[in-house]
Design a protein around this motif. Structure first.
Motif, PDB file in Angstrom:
ATOM      1  N   ARG A   1       3.709  -4.272   2.231  1.00 45.25           N
ATOM      2  CA  ARG A   1       4.328  -5.357   3.142  1.00 45.25           C
ATOM      3  C   ARG A   1       3.025  -6.324   3.901  1.00 45.25           C
ATOM      4  O   ARG A   1       2.097  -5.619   3.841  1.00 45.25           O
ATOM      5  N   ASP A   2       3.459  -7.207   4.434  1.00 46.57           N
ATOM      6  CA  ASP A   2       2.201  -7.956   5.122  1.00 46.57           C
ATOM      7  C   ASP A   2       1.528  -7.215   6.194  1.00 46.57           C
ATOM      8  O   ASP A   2       0.326  -7.412   6.559  1.00 46.57           O
ATOM      9  N   ASP A   3       2.330  -6.354   6.765  1.00 47.34           N
ATOM     10  CA  ASP A   3       2.066  -5.537   8.194  1.00 47.34           C
ATOM     11  C   ASP A   3       1.454  -4.102   7.519  1.00 47.34           C
ATOM     12  O   ASP A   3       1.095  -3.511   8.557  1.00 47.34           O
ATOM     13  N   GLY A   4       1.092  -3.981   6.376  1.00 48.50           N
ATOM     14  CA  GLY A   4       0.129  -2.833   5.889  1.00 48.50           C
ATOM     15  C   GLY A   4       1.282  -1.701   5.828  1.00 48.50           C
ATOM     16  O   GLY A   4       0.673  -0.577   5.807  1.00 48.50           O
ATOM     17  N   VAL A   5       2.255  -1.821   5.721  1.00 48.75           N
ATOM     18  CA  VAL A   5       3.406  -0.623   5.486  1.00 48.75           C
ATOM     19  C   VAL A   5       3.766  -0.484   3.831  1.00 48.75           C
ATOM     20  O   VAL A   5       4.063  -1.807   3.467  1.00 48.75           O
ATOM     21  N   LEU A   6       3.685   0.649   3.249  1.00 48.58           N
ATOM     22  CA  LEU A   6       4.084   0.729   1.963  1.00 48.58           C
ATOM     23  C   LEU A   6       5.720   1.298   2.023  1.00 48.58           C
ATOM     24  O   LEU A   6       6.366   1.703   2.639  1.00 48.58           O
TER      25      LEU A   6
ATOM     26  N   VAL B   1      -5.140   1.384   4.043  1.00 46.76           N
ATOM     27  CA  VAL B   1      -6.040   0.594   2.745  1.00 46.76           C
ATOM     28  C   VAL B   1      -5.265  -0.651   2.639  1.00 46.76           C
ATOM     29  O   VAL B   1      -4.202  -0.786   2.758  1.00 46.76           O
ATOM     30  N   ASP B   2      -6.115  -1.712   2.375  1.00 51.97           N
ATOM     31  CA  ASP B   2      -5.721  -3.061   2.110  1.00 51.97           C
ATOM     32  C   ASP B   2      -5.274  -3.401   0.602  1.00 51.97           C
ATOM     33  O   ASP B   2      -5.133  -4.491   0.249  1.00 51.97           O
ATOM     34  N   LYS B   3      -5.254  -2.327  -0.166  1.00 48.49           N
ATOM     35  CA  LYS B   3      -4.895  -2.427  -1.591  1.00 48.49           C
ATOM     36  C   LYS B   3      -3.663  -1.565  -1.921  1.00 48.49           C
ATOM     37  O   LYS B   3      -3.312  -0.549  -1.269  1.00 48.49           O
TER      38      LYS B   3
END
Length: 290
Positions: A110-115, A132-134
């Protein structure tokens, strides 16, 4: 492109307990039917057959996660066959817990960095704060001593840092982790700190195991000691893994400083199976991180 794996501690979770039990139930089902066909019909069931009969339609979690359990079992079976059926085959049909795996198609970021890890249609997904942003291409969650941890693999860009065309030969050892030699130079990578950690790990394990053996199995004191043992050994495993990464990076840096672009390493596969130097030396060889 290269791949990097990152571990992240999650802690305890009832939702992950449910998924871990479902994964273990599927493992037990696969194991039961596999050996039932071997014992009764002398038939080694293929992974594809097991996929059709036991895995497809398993709706407790995502389809690829169910397939991953089948992959785990057949990886263990294939490893046993490659070792000429030495040691104990994977016949454990009473697992209570098993790791949960997700392939790329079941992972969303997601855009908020949640997998967002899918658990199949109609089931709530697992949500993990990811630093991590990947987006990972593979993820697995398993128990790590005092809680769950996620081990996720993602792609990273590689950089060619070689500055020369030197060739280095490396001899791996148990005392000196690596002896490297080029045409004009040679050096050793000392493994003293690693050996000390291994020795302390063995002493800690033996000490706690003696205490556990003197307690009634299943008692509160027995459970407390088992938790302590798992926690301490997991902590030491992490320290050893971290040290191995640091030493391997140091070795690479030393090779790059000498303009090395090609490394030749001897094949050590199966070396533990072909020697017997007594219990102490065998233990050191078994723990040799070659």
């Amino acid at each position: 492109m290269a791949h990097r794996t990152r571990k992240l501690h999650i802690g305890k979770s009832k939702r992950l307990d449910e998924l871990s039990r479902s994964s273990a139930d599927l493992w037990n089902e696969i194991c039961t039917w596999y050996w039932r066909w071997v014992d009764r019909q002398d038939h080694w069931t293929s992974k594809g057959q097991m996929q059709k009969w036991c895995v497809n339609g398993h709706d407790d979690f995502q389809a690829h996660s169910a397939q991953a359990v089948n992959d785990q079992f057949y990886d263990a079976i294939n490893s046993w066959h490659k070792n000429n059926r030495k040691g104990n085959p994977p016949r454990n049909r009473s697992k209570r817990w098993n790791k949960i795996c997700w392939k790329k198609s079941a992972i969303k970021m997601r855009d908020d960095g949640v997998l967002r890890l899918s658990c199949g249609r109609g089931n709530d997904p697992v949500l993990i704060d990811w630093p991590v942003d990947k987006k990972p291409v593979y993820a697995e969650i398993g128990w790590a001593g005092d809680g769950y941890e996620i081990r996720a693999t993602y792609e990273v860009e590689t950089e060619d840092r070689t500055t020369g065309d030197e060739i280095a030969g490396i001899d791996l050892g148990e005392k000196h982790l690596a002896a490297a030699a080029t045409e004009d130079d040679s050096f050793l990578l000392n493994g003293g700190e690693l050996r000390a950690l291994r020795k302390y790990q063995n002493q800690t394990k033996a000490k706690l195991q003696r205490k556990i053996s003197r307690k009634e199995r299943g008692s509160k004191r027995w459970k407390r000691l088992v938790r302590t043992k798992n926690k301490q050994l997991n902590h030491l495993d992490n320290k050893i893994t971290d040290l191995l990464h640091k030493l391997s990076r140091k070795l690479i840096e030393m090779l790059l400083e000498r303009g090395v672009s090609t490394v030749v390493i001897g094949e050590l596969k199966g070396i533990r199976d072909s020697v017997d130097y007594g219990s102490r030396m065998n233990q050191r060889l078994h723990q040799w991180a070659h």
